[in-house]
Design an enzyme around this catalytic site. Structure first.
Site, mmCIF file in Angstrom:
data_model
loop_
_atom_site.group_PDB
_atom_site.id
_atom_site.type_symbol
_atom_site.label_atom_id
_atom_site.label_comp_id
_atom_site.label_asym_id
_atom_site.label_seq_id
_atom_site.Cartn_x
_atom_site.Cartn_y
_atom_site.Cartn_z
ATOM 1 N N HIS A 25 33.024 -10.149 -30.332
ATOM 2 C CA HIS A 25 34.069 -9.144 -30.557
ATOM 3 C C HIS A 25 35.154 -9.846 -31.373
ATOM 4 C CE1 HIS A 25 36.148 -11.310 -27.394
ATOM 5 N NE2 HIS A 25 35.125 -11.093 -26.572
ATOM 6 N N HIS A 28 36.239 -13.421 -30.512
ATOM 7 C CA HIS A 28 35.389 -14.515 -31.016
ATOM 8 C C HIS A 28 35.679 -14.760 -32.506
ATOM 9 C CE1 HIS A 28 32.695 -13.059 -27.646
ATOM 10 N NE2 HIS A 28 32.763 -14.350 -27.398
ATOM 11 N N GLN A 52 26.965 -21.416 -15.092
ATOM 12 C CA GLN A 52 28.281 -20.874 -14.771
ATOM 13 C C GLN A 52 28.223 -19.470 -14.175
ATOM 14 O OE1 GLN A 52 29.531 -21.351 -19.020
ATOM 15 N NE2 GLN A 52 30.619 -19.434 -18.709
ATOM 16 N N GLY A 138 39.580 -19.798 -26.393
ATOM 17 C CA GLY A 138 40.523 -18.686 -26.304
ATOM 18 C C GLY A 138 41.441 -18.801 -25.090
ATOM 19 N N LYS A 140 42.428 -16.261 -23.375
ATOM 20 C CA LYS A 140 42.143 -15.223 -22.375
ATOM 21 C C LYS A 140 41.615 -15.866 -21.095
ATOM 22 C CE LYS A 140 39.025 -12.403 -21.212
ATOM 23 N NZ LYS A 140 37.740 -11.805 -21.331
ATOM 24 N N GLN A 144 40.053 -21.696 -17.686
ATOM 25 C CA GLN A 144 38.985 -22.448 -18.360
ATOM 26 C C GLN A 144 39.583 -23.406 -19.386
ATOM 27 O OE1 GLN A 144 35.080 -20.832 -19.860
ATOM 28 N NE2 GLN A 144 36.213 -20.651 -21.767
ATOM 29 N N VAL A 167 42.963 -11.703 -28.087
ATOM 30 C CA VAL A 167 42.951 -10.552 -29.001
ATOM 31 C C VAL A 167 42.759 -9.303 -28.144
ATOM 32 C CG1 VAL A 167 41.794 -9.461 -30.964
ATOM 33 C CG2 VAL A 167 42.030 -11.946 -30.879
ATOM 34 N N ARG A 178 32.272 -8.290 -21.766
ATOM 35 C CA ARG A 178 31.980 -7.444 -20.592
ATOM 36 C C ARG A 178 32.616 -6.057 -20.695
ATOM 37 N NH1 ARG A 178 32.179 -12.734 -17.699
ATOM 38 N NH2 ARG A 178 30.097 -13.067 -16.855
#
Ligand code: PAF
Length: 273
Positions: A25, A28, A52, A138, A140, A144, A167, A178
Protein backbone atom coordinates in the site's frame (compact mmCIF):
# COMPACT_ATOMS: atom_id res chain seq x y z
CA UNK A 1 22.02 -12.28 -2.27
CA UNK A 2 25.03 -12.31 0.07
CA UNK A 3 27.48 -12.66 -2.83
CA UNK A 4 25.78 -9.82 -4.66
CA UNK A 5 25.85 -7.63 -1.53
CA UNK A 6 29.58 -8.36 -1.09
CA UNK A 7 30.28 -7.33 -4.69
CA UNK A 8 28.29 -4.12 -4.33
CA UNK A 9 30.11 -3.25 -1.12
CA UNK A 10 33.52 -4.08 -2.63
CA UNK A 11 32.83 -1.74 -5.53
CA UNK A 12 32.07 1.05 -3.05
CA UNK A 13 28.29 1.06 -3.52
CA UNK A 14 25.91 1.70 -0.61
CA UNK A 15 22.91 -0.57 -0.07
CA UNK A 16 19.60 0.54 1.39
CA UNK A 17 17.11 -2.09 2.50
CA UNK A 18 13.33 -2.09 2.95
CA UNK A 19 12.07 -5.28 4.69
CA UNK A 20 8.38 -6.04 4.04
CA UNK A 21 5.80 -8.79 4.13
CA UNK A 22 4.39 -7.66 0.77
CA UNK A 23 0.84 -6.73 -0.32
CA UNK A 24 1.92 -3.15 -0.83
CA UNK A 25 0.00 0.00 0.00
CA UNK A 26 1.13 3.62 -0.06
CA UNK A 27 2.88 3.15 3.30
CA UNK A 28 5.24 0.61 1.73
CA UNK A 29 5.73 2.91 -1.27
CA UNK A 30 6.80 5.75 1.06
CA UNK A 31 9.46 3.43 2.57
CA UNK A 32 10.71 2.66 -0.94
CA UNK A 33 10.70 6.36 -1.88
CA UNK A 34 12.76 7.19 1.20
CA UNK A 35 15.12 4.30 0.44
CA UNK A 36 15.46 5.31 -3.22
CA UNK A 37 16.72 8.75 -2.17
CA UNK A 38 19.44 7.25 0.03
CA UNK A 39 21.90 4.66 -1.24
CA UNK A 40 23.14 3.45 -4.62
CA UNK A 41 21.27 0.18 -4.56
CA UNK A 42 17.78 -0.31 -3.13
CA UNK A 43 16.95 -3.84 -1.99
CA UNK A 44 13.49 -4.84 -0.86
CA UNK A 45 12.47 -8.12 0.75
CA UNK A 46 9.05 -9.74 0.63
CA UNK A 47 8.73 -12.51 3.19
CA UNK A 48 5.72 -13.39 5.31
CA UNK A 49 7.64 -14.47 8.37
CA UNK A 50 5.98 -17.43 10.13
CA UNK A 51 8.07 -16.82 13.27
CA UNK A 52 6.16 -13.62 14.03
CA UNK A 53 2.68 -15.12 13.85
CA UNK A 54 1.00 -16.78 16.85
CA UNK A 55 -0.85 -20.10 16.47
CA UNK A 56 -4.29 -18.43 16.12
CA UNK A 57 -3.17 -15.55 13.93
CA UNK A 58 -3.56 -14.88 10.21
CA UNK A 59 -0.38 -16.49 8.77
CA UNK A 60 -2.35 -18.70 6.36
CA UNK A 61 -4.66 -15.94 5.15
CA UNK A 62 -2.16 -13.05 5.13
CA UNK A 63 -2.91 -11.14 1.88
CA UNK A 64 -0.49 -11.69 -1.02
CA UNK A 65 -0.11 -10.37 -4.57
CA UNK A 66 3.49 -10.88 -5.67
CA UNK A 67 2.90 -9.87 -9.30
CA UNK A 68 1.41 -6.50 -8.32
CA UNK A 69 4.08 -5.98 -5.64
CA UNK A 70 6.87 -6.56 -8.19
CA UNK A 71 5.32 -4.03 -10.58
CA UNK A 72 4.98 -1.42 -7.83
CA UNK A 73 8.54 -2.04 -6.64
CA UNK A 74 9.83 -1.58 -10.17
CA UNK A 75 7.89 1.67 -10.53
CA UNK A 76 9.54 2.93 -7.33
CA UNK A 77 13.00 2.19 -8.69
CA UNK A 78 13.75 -0.80 -6.46
CA UNK A 79 16.82 -2.61 -7.83
CA UNK A 80 16.40 -6.00 -6.23
CA UNK A 81 13.41 -7.79 -4.69
CA UNK A 82 14.53 -10.62 -2.42
CA UNK A 83 11.77 -13.22 -1.93
CA UNK A 84 13.14 -16.13 0.08
CA UNK A 85 10.84 -19.01 1.02
CA UNK A 86 10.33 -20.37 4.50
CA UNK A 87 12.53 -23.44 3.92
CA UNK A 88 15.43 -21.18 2.97
CA UNK A 89 15.23 -18.96 6.06
CA UNK A 90 14.07 -21.62 8.53
CA UNK A 91 15.37 -24.98 7.27
CA UNK A 92 14.79 -28.14 9.25
CA UNK A 93 16.85 -28.03 12.42
CA UNK A 94 16.69 -24.25 12.70
CA UNK A 95 17.07 -23.24 16.36
CA UNK A 96 18.37 -19.70 16.85
CA UNK A 97 16.14 -16.81 17.90
CA UNK A 98 16.93 -13.23 18.89
CA UNK A 99 14.91 -11.64 21.67
CA UNK A 100 15.10 -8.52 23.81
CA UNK A 101 14.66 -8.46 27.57
CA UNK A 102 12.30 -5.55 28.21
CA UNK A 103 10.81 -3.61 25.27
CA UNK A 104 8.75 -6.57 23.99
CA UNK A 105 6.98 -6.87 27.36
CA UNK A 106 4.72 -3.88 26.70
CA UNK A 107 1.92 -2.91 24.29
CA UNK A 108 1.62 -5.43 21.40
CA UNK A 109 4.00 -7.85 23.10
CA UNK A 110 1.44 -8.57 25.84
CA UNK A 111 -1.14 -10.19 23.56
CA UNK A 112 1.43 -11.33 20.96
CA UNK A 113 4.16 -12.85 23.16
CA UNK A 114 6.22 -14.34 20.31
CA UNK A 115 5.73 -11.56 17.78
CA UNK A 116 8.79 -9.45 18.48
CA UNK A 117 11.06 -12.48 18.87
CA UNK A 118 9.99 -13.42 15.34
CA UNK A 119 10.56 -9.90 14.05
CA UNK A 120 14.01 -9.48 15.60
CA UNK A 121 15.06 -12.94 14.41
CA UNK A 122 14.02 -12.37 10.81
CA UNK A 123 15.36 -8.81 10.73
CA UNK A 124 18.72 -10.12 12.01
CA UNK A 125 18.76 -12.78 9.30
CA UNK A 126 17.75 -10.34 6.57
CA UNK A 127 20.39 -7.80 7.66
CA UNK A 128 23.01 -10.55 7.53
CA UNK A 129 21.85 -11.60 4.06
CA UNK A 130 21.26 -8.20 2.42
CA UNK A 131 24.19 -6.48 4.23
CA UNK A 132 22.71 -3.00 3.92
CA UNK A 133 24.24 0.27 5.08
CA UNK A 134 20.77 1.51 6.06
CA UNK A 135 17.34 -0.04 6.56
CA UNK A 136 14.02 1.80 6.35
CA UNK A 137 11.08 0.96 8.64
CA UNK A 138 7.70 2.57 9.21
CA UNK A 139 6.60 4.46 12.33
CA UNK A 140 3.17 2.81 12.29
CA UNK A 141 4.76 -0.15 14.08
CA UNK A 142 6.31 2.13 16.68
CA UNK A 143 7.22 -0.67 19.09
CA UNK A 144 8.77 -2.75 16.30
CA UNK A 145 10.85 0.26 15.27
CA UNK A 146 11.98 0.88 18.88
CA UNK A 147 12.89 -2.80 19.29
CA UNK A 148 14.82 -3.02 16.03
CA UNK A 149 16.74 0.17 16.89
CA UNK A 150 17.57 -1.21 20.35
CA UNK A 151 18.68 -4.55 18.89
CA UNK A 152 20.91 -2.85 16.32
CA UNK A 153 22.51 -0.80 19.10
CA UNK A 154 22.87 -3.70 21.55
CA UNK A 155 24.28 -6.14 19.01
CA UNK A 156 26.54 -3.62 17.22
CA UNK A 157 24.96 -4.09 13.81
CA UNK A 158 26.73 -1.86 11.31
CA UNK A 159 23.51 -0.46 9.88
CA UNK A 160 21.57 2.77 10.25
CA UNK A 161 17.84 2.45 10.97
CA UNK A 162 15.78 5.14 9.26
CA UNK A 163 12.11 5.66 10.07
CA UNK A 164 9.30 7.00 7.89
CA UNK A 165 6.01 8.51 9.20
CA UNK A 166 2.73 6.58 8.99
CA UNK A 167 0.83 7.05 5.74
CA UNK A 168 -2.93 7.45 6.18
CA UNK A 169 -6.02 7.08 4.02
CA UNK A 170 -7.77 10.41 3.27
CA UNK A 171 -10.08 9.79 6.27
CA UNK A 172 -7.11 9.18 8.61
CA UNK A 173 -7.08 5.38 8.81
CA UNK A 174 -3.45 4.22 9.04
CA UNK A 175 -2.54 2.21 5.94
CA UNK A 176 -2.09 -1.49 6.61
CA UNK A 177 -2.17 -4.63 4.49
CA UNK A 178 -4.75 -5.91 7.00
CA UNK A 179 -7.18 -3.09 6.08
CA UNK A 180 -8.08 -5.33 3.13
CA UNK A 181 -9.87 -7.63 5.62
CA UNK A 182 -12.30 -4.84 6.62
CA UNK A 183 -15.86 -4.82 5.27
CA UNK A 184 -17.35 -1.43 4.28
CA UNK A 185 -19.50 -1.58 7.45
CA UNK A 186 -16.36 -2.02 9.58
CA UNK A 187 -14.60 1.06 8.16
CA UNK A 188 -16.17 3.53 10.64
CA UNK A 189 -15.19 1.22 13.53
CA UNK A 190 -11.60 1.10 12.24
CA UNK A 191 -11.50 4.87 12.04
CA UNK A 192 -12.03 5.18 15.80
CA UNK A 193 -8.31 4.45 16.35
CA UNK A 194 -7.22 7.60 14.53
CA UNK A 195 -10.15 9.58 15.93
CA UNK A 196 -9.15 8.61 19.49
CA UNK A 197 -5.58 9.71 18.86
CA UNK A 198 -6.76 13.06 17.45
CA UNK A 199 -9.14 13.54 20.39
CA UNK A 200 -6.23 12.83 22.77
CA UNK A 201 -4.10 15.38 20.94
CA UNK A 202 -6.92 17.95 21.34
CA UNK A 203 -7.35 17.16 25.04
CA UNK A 204 -3.64 17.67 25.61
CA UNK A 205 -3.74 20.94 23.68
CA UNK A 206 -6.58 22.03 25.96
CA UNK A 207 -4.33 21.36 28.96
CA UNK A 208 -5.24 17.82 30.06
CA UNK A 209 -2.27 16.16 31.74
CA UNK A 210 -3.92 13.06 33.26
CA UNK A 211 -3.29 10.02 31.05
CA UNK A 212 -6.29 8.26 32.64
CA UNK A 213 -8.62 10.93 31.24
CA UNK A 214 -7.22 10.44 27.75
CA UNK A 215 -7.46 6.67 27.99
CA UNK A 216 -11.07 6.81 29.17
CA UNK A 217 -12.04 9.13 26.34
CA UNK A 218 -10.39 6.84 23.76
CA UNK A 219 -11.97 3.71 25.21
CA UNK A 220 -15.41 5.36 25.15
CA UNK A 221 -15.03 6.28 21.48
CA UNK A 222 -13.71 2.88 20.38
CA UNK A 223 -16.30 0.86 22.28
CA UNK A 224 -19.16 2.97 20.93
CA UNK A 225 -19.13 0.39 18.12
CA UNK A 226 -20.13 -3.13 19.23
CA UNK A 227 -17.83 -4.75 16.66
CA UNK A 228 -14.67 -3.39 18.30
CA UNK A 229 -12.66 -5.01 21.05
CA UNK A 230 -9.78 -3.15 22.70
CA UNK A 231 -6.54 -5.09 22.98
CA UNK A 232 -4.77 -2.15 24.62
CA UNK A 233 -4.74 1.62 24.68
CA UNK A 234 -1.69 3.08 26.36
CA UNK A 235 0.02 6.36 27.07
CA UNK A 236 3.68 5.47 27.39
CA UNK A 237 7.19 6.80 27.58
CA UNK A 238 8.34 6.80 23.92
CA UNK A 239 11.76 5.38 24.85
CA UNK A 240 11.08 2.83 27.59
CA UNK A 241 7.40 2.15 26.65
CA UNK A 242 6.52 2.23 30.37
CA UNK A 243 3.03 3.61 31.19
CA UNK A 244 2.87 7.33 31.97
CA UNK A 245 0.36 8.82 34.44
CA UNK A 246 1.03 12.54 34.07
CA UNK A 247 1.81 14.02 30.68
CA UNK A 248 4.47 16.68 31.08
CA UNK A 249 6.76 15.59 28.24
CA UNK A 250 6.06 14.13 24.77
CA UNK A 251 4.40 10.73 25.17
CA UNK A 252 3.53 7.86 22.89
CA UNK A 253 -0.15 7.05 22.67
CA UNK A 254 -0.47 3.60 21.11
CA UNK A 255 -3.38 1.27 20.62
CA UNK A 256 -4.43 -2.07 19.20
CA UNK A 257 -8.09 -2.76 18.54
CA UNK A 258 -9.83 -5.72 17.00
CA UNK A 259 -12.53 -4.81 14.48
CA UNK A 260 -14.35 -8.08 13.98
CA UNK A 261 -11.43 -10.47 13.60
CA UNK A 262 -9.03 -7.84 12.18
CA UNK A 263 -6.45 -6.50 14.62
CA UNK A 264 -5.41 -2.92 13.85
CA UNK A 265 -2.74 -0.76 15.47
CA UNK A 266 -2.03 2.95 15.43
CA UNK A 267 -0.05 5.49 17.43
CA UNK A 268 0.77 9.16 17.76
CA UNK A 269 3.34 11.17 19.67
CA UNK A 270 1.46 13.66 21.84
CA UNK A 271 3.30 16.78 22.91
CA UNK A 272 2.04 18.90 25.83
CA UNK A 273 2.02 22.69 25.46
O1 PAF B 1 6.78 -4.67 9.47
C1 PAF B 1 6.83 -5.72 8.78
O2 PAF B 1 6.32 -5.79 7.66
C2 PAF B 1 7.54 -6.93 9.36
O3 PAF B 1 7.34 -7.03 10.73
C3 PAF B 1 9.03 -7.00 8.99
C4 PAF B 1 9.81 -5.84 9.57
C5 PAF B 1 9.19 -7.04 7.48
C6 PAF B 1 9.64 -8.29 9.55
O4 PAF B 1 8.99 -9.42 9.07
Amino acid sequence: MQEHADKQRQSGKTITFVPTMGFFHDGHLSLMQKGRKMGDELVLSIFVNPAQFGPNEDLDTYPKNLERDLELAEQQGVDIVYTPDTELLYPEGYQTFVSLETLPNFLCGISRPLFFRGVTTVVTKLLNIVKPHAAVLGEKDFQQLAIVKQMVKDLNFDVEIISVPTVREPDGLAMSSRNSYLTPEQRPCALTLYQSLCRARDLIEEGTTRAAEILESAARLVTSYPETEIDYIAVSDPVTLVDIETIDNPVLMAMAVKVGSTRLIDNMILTPQ
